[in-house]
Enzyme design. Sequence first.
Site, PDB file in Angstrom:
ATOM      1  N   GLU A 183      -8.561  17.185  10.389  1.00 51.50           N
ATOM      2  CA  GLU A 183      -8.505  18.524   9.957  1.00 51.50           C
ATOM      3  C   GLU A 183      -7.757  18.819   8.642  1.00 51.50           C
ATOM      4  O   GLU A 183      -6.659  18.256   8.894  1.00 51.50           O
ATOM      5  CB  GLU A 183      -8.194  19.421  11.225  1.00 51.50           C
ATOM      6  CG  GLU A 183      -8.665  20.785  10.942  1.00 51.50           C
ATOM      7  CD  GLU A 183      -9.733  21.178  11.302  1.00 51.50           C
ATOM      8  OE1 GLU A 183     -10.675  20.308  11.619  1.00 51.50           O
ATOM      9  OE2 GLU A 183     -10.160  22.520  11.399  1.00 51.50           O
ATOM     10  N   LYS A 200      -9.892  27.607  23.906  1.00 54.31           N
ATOM     11  CA  LYS A 200      -9.423  28.595  22.758  1.00 54.31           C
ATOM     12  C   LYS A 200      -8.478  29.736  23.404  1.00 54.31           C
ATOM     13  O   LYS A 200      -8.493  30.188  24.596  1.00 54.31           O
ATOM     14  CB  LYS A 200     -10.677  29.255  22.301  1.00 54.31           C
ATOM     15  CG  LYS A 200     -11.911  28.383  21.400  1.00 54.31           C
ATOM     16  CD  LYS A 200     -11.416  27.864  20.242  1.00 54.31           C
ATOM     17  CE  LYS A 200     -12.158  27.806  19.075  1.00 54.31           C
ATOM     18  NZ  LYS A 200     -13.009  28.736  18.890  1.00 54.31           N
ATOM     19  N   GLU A 228      -4.992  17.776  22.698  1.00 52.86           N
ATOM     20  CA  GLU A 228      -4.390  18.058  21.542  1.00 52.86           C
ATOM     21  C   GLU A 228      -4.641  19.559  21.066  1.00 52.86           C
ATOM     22  O   GLU A 228      -5.564  20.145  21.319  1.00 52.86           O
ATOM     23  CB  GLU A 228      -4.798  16.984  20.557  1.00 52.86           C
ATOM     24  CG  GLU A 228      -6.223  17.099  20.208  1.00 52.86           C
ATOM     25  CD  GLU A 228      -6.547  15.786  19.268  1.00 52.86           C
ATOM     26  OE1 GLU A 228      -5.805  15.508  18.138  1.00 52.86           O
ATOM     27  OE2 GLU A 228      -7.471  15.145  19.548  1.00 52.86           O
ATOM     28  N   ASP A 232       0.901  -1.093  -0.011  1.00 54.05           N
ATOM     29  CA  ASP A 232      -0.015   0.098   0.035  1.00 54.05           C
ATOM     30  C   ASP A 232       0.806   1.118  -0.054  1.00 54.05           C
ATOM     31  O   ASP A 232       0.569   2.313  -0.644  1.00 54.05           O
ATOM     32  CB  ASP A 232      -0.832   0.022   1.210  1.00 54.05           C
ATOM     33  CG  ASP A 232      -2.176  -1.100   0.922  1.00 54.05           C
ATOM     34  OD1 ASP A 232      -1.962  -1.481  -0.088  1.00 54.05           O
ATOM     35  OD2 ASP A 232      -2.639  -1.111   2.088  1.00 54.05           O
ATOM     36  N   LYS A 244      -5.768  22.263  18.718  1.00 58.39           N
ATOM     37  CA  LYS A 244      -7.042  22.513  17.612  1.00 58.39           C
ATOM     38  C   LYS A 244      -6.280  22.926  16.191  1.00 58.39           C
ATOM     39  O   LYS A 244      -6.188  24.245  16.388  1.00 58.39           O
ATOM     40  CB  LYS A 244      -8.005  23.160  18.434  1.00 58.39           C
ATOM     41  CG  LYS A 244      -9.367  23.436  17.581  1.00 58.39           C
ATOM     42  CD  LYS A 244     -10.568  23.980  18.407  1.00 58.39           C
ATOM     43  CE  LYS A 244     -11.703  24.150  17.844  1.00 58.39           C
ATOM     44  NZ  LYS A 244     -11.798  24.439  16.201  1.00 58.39           N
ATOM     45  N   LEU A 288     -17.766  21.807  18.896  1.00 56.61           N
ATOM     46  CA  LEU A 288     -17.316  21.665  20.109  1.00 56.61           C
ATOM     47  C   LEU A 288     -17.820  22.814  20.881  1.00 56.61           C
ATOM     48  O   LEU A 288     -17.674  24.122  20.233  1.00 56.61           O
ATOM     49  CB  LEU A 288     -16.051  21.487  20.321  1.00 56.61           C
ATOM     50  CG  LEU A 288     -15.221  20.241  19.572  1.00 56.61           C
ATOM     51  CD1 LEU A 288     -13.687  20.329  19.735  1.00 56.61           C
ATOM     52  CD2 LEU A 288     -15.684  19.270  20.380  1.00 56.61           C
TER      53      LEU A 288
END
Length: 763
Positions: A191, A331, A133, A51, A135, A101
Amino acid sequence: MNGKSAGKKTAELPVAELSPKEASREQARLAALLRRADIAYHQQDAPFISDAEYDAARRRLREIEARFPALARPDSPTGTVGAPPREGFARVGHAVAMLSLDNAFTDQEVLEFDARLRRFLGLGEAVLSYTSEPKIDGLSLSVRYENGHLVQAATRGDGHTGEDVTANARTIDDLPEHLTGAPAVLEVRGEVYMTHADFAELNAAQRASGDRPFANPRNAAAGSLRQLDPAVSASRPLKFFAYGWGQLSEPLADTQIDALARLAELGFATNPLTRLCHGPEELLRHYREIEATRADLGYDIDGVVCKVNDLALQRRLGSRSNTPRWAIAHKFPAETAWTRLLRIDIQVGRTGALSPVARLKPVTVGGVVVSNATLHNEDYIRGIDASGNPIRGGRDIREGDWVKVYRAGDVIPKIADVDLARRPPDARPYEFPARCPECGSDAIREPGDAVRRCTGGMYCPAQAMERLRHFVSRNAFDIEGLGAKQVETFYLLGWIREPADIFTLAERDAGGEKAIAGLEDVLNRLRGGADPNEQKKALAEALGLEHFDPERARERFEERSRTPLARQHGWGVRSARNLFHAIEERRRIALERLIFALGIRHVGEAAAKLLARHYRSWDGFARAMSAARVGEGPEWEELLNIDGVGEVMARALVIVFHQEGERALIERLVAQLREIEPAREAAAPDSPIAGKTVVFTGTLERMTRSEAKAQAERLGARVAGSVSKKTDLVVAGPGAGSKAKRAAELGVEIIDEDTWLELIGDA
DNA sequence: GTGCCTCGAGTTCA
DNA sequence: CTCGAGGCAC
């Protein structure tokens, strides 16, 4: 490079060093290899390359095609070149919703998050473990693998339905085409992003080729993924971090951190900064570590995501309608910029609400130029509410002030602060108008209300126009070719003043319709006649010309076919006809759309659906609203008993149907419609609960209330909010109180959640 | 009456 | 996306 490189085998050279000729040879080699490999893999089930080798070959071929577009062939095995550009992207439903979220902006909010979860789970002082983790500031993508093959990739969209970007996603190197040892069905979520270096290079190339550079890496990534031509996507340096999953045929692991490790094993990139944290203090420490390295990461992040590590606990915590309870996005503070507030304007909304808007000296915030910002309402500008208490986030804001602007959620510009030291000495507190700036009616503030509203109702032009915009909006009548802008124009032209006018537009534009009919006559004559001279004569006659002259004939032709609408800038004969056609089609409309379109205060999409399902037909609904009296009578009781309808909404509904002007407006509209489709009948008429009225009470443990409700409705039941004689069944969870008691008094059947699930055959 | 949770309404810019 | 407020459970 050095002269020796020419002696190397083409297959080993970096693509950038290939001559066009070599590239062409290499392309043929790779294409043949991939084609053989595909056949061996899919048809003979006997792969001869790994692969990894397959993916490497595919990547190289794509790179060649991107660098030498002239070589791109429609039958390329990359499947990324030559695909005909489509109108747009197909819509794809997500089997498992892609939720967003909940946000935390302070340490305090993270501590509260942890405390809330421990309370919910009944853990007492026990320590909860979380993954933490970065963002990534990109765009979410869900990638579906079946039997190890990448079969579909979809954007998040509204969380339930996204766009099919499979062809483009295949061009992302971090997404393997094949997986070994993966579950039969695996939806990987993560993402898509672009690194700073790649972004800079891409923008340099954009500038060099005269294209507009992108404002920031996120926009560049989004723009690249949403290219209609996959070849363009292929040339863009997109990357992908996996952080979760959607549908799975078997679990990946028992914990979040192990599941991520498993995804990494399968060949996905996962973020190397991911940590397992025990308790909220470790979460906060990790947040600060990441914040400190933020500038050196090489890609944009806008915070840190914390997730409960134990997947069994995640399941127990479940989700609210749009966000999981088991995760939070911590954030970073938003970027800010100082600028001058030039002026405060007042806008009038559909419901008459007067909203102040700050006109700013344009300023760049987070890569985007901002010139307007919302100021919410009267109190917000004064910084204190009606009873004189300071309000959260509110400031004494005046015209001429220097203000600090940020973009809430990186989108909506807001004002964070005012620099009092730089306030002009002549600045006066803003005086909020007591009259509507659009129509001059009194603008009053109901006690307890935060907004001041124009009392002009349907006579206020601003409200009338906003109502029309709402009427044609996406979830209302959604008429093709009649967007907000068009209605606005038609309103200003005086062609459309209320919804019913939309449906008489074609008729009133008929001067033109007649002309079109006349032209068709001309065309028919042309087709029928044999002698060219006869034809010309006929044409001249039809157009009212003495002699045939091609130029003048064309002029006349155009002139004749132009109706008032077709004479408008941007409109022509064809687009006018298309519009009339689209309007005709909408004489048939779903009941819930119609109710929503009326724009009654407090009746949004969800409420319109509820009402449509309950009353089933327009006649049933309209009759009930007309017969109902505020605060009394069976119709009022019935309305209030709908789960989700309270007194405020009920009052708004009944009042509209009793005001002469509003009522007549609705009747004029309904008279124009051909068919109002009743709410969808029960999908399963033979289900054990079809036609029954069900009430849920207490805490449901296996599903959320809204899930239970949706499911019951799918099976043909009506869900009510309170127990009455008409109730057939009460589903009571633990902690059920007054409703269960009342049910017992009335002799209504009461069952628990498990019995309910058994009953509907979904244990 | 208090505290979720969801919905409605208003908002910006590409 | 955010705020305010409606609706519901407790």
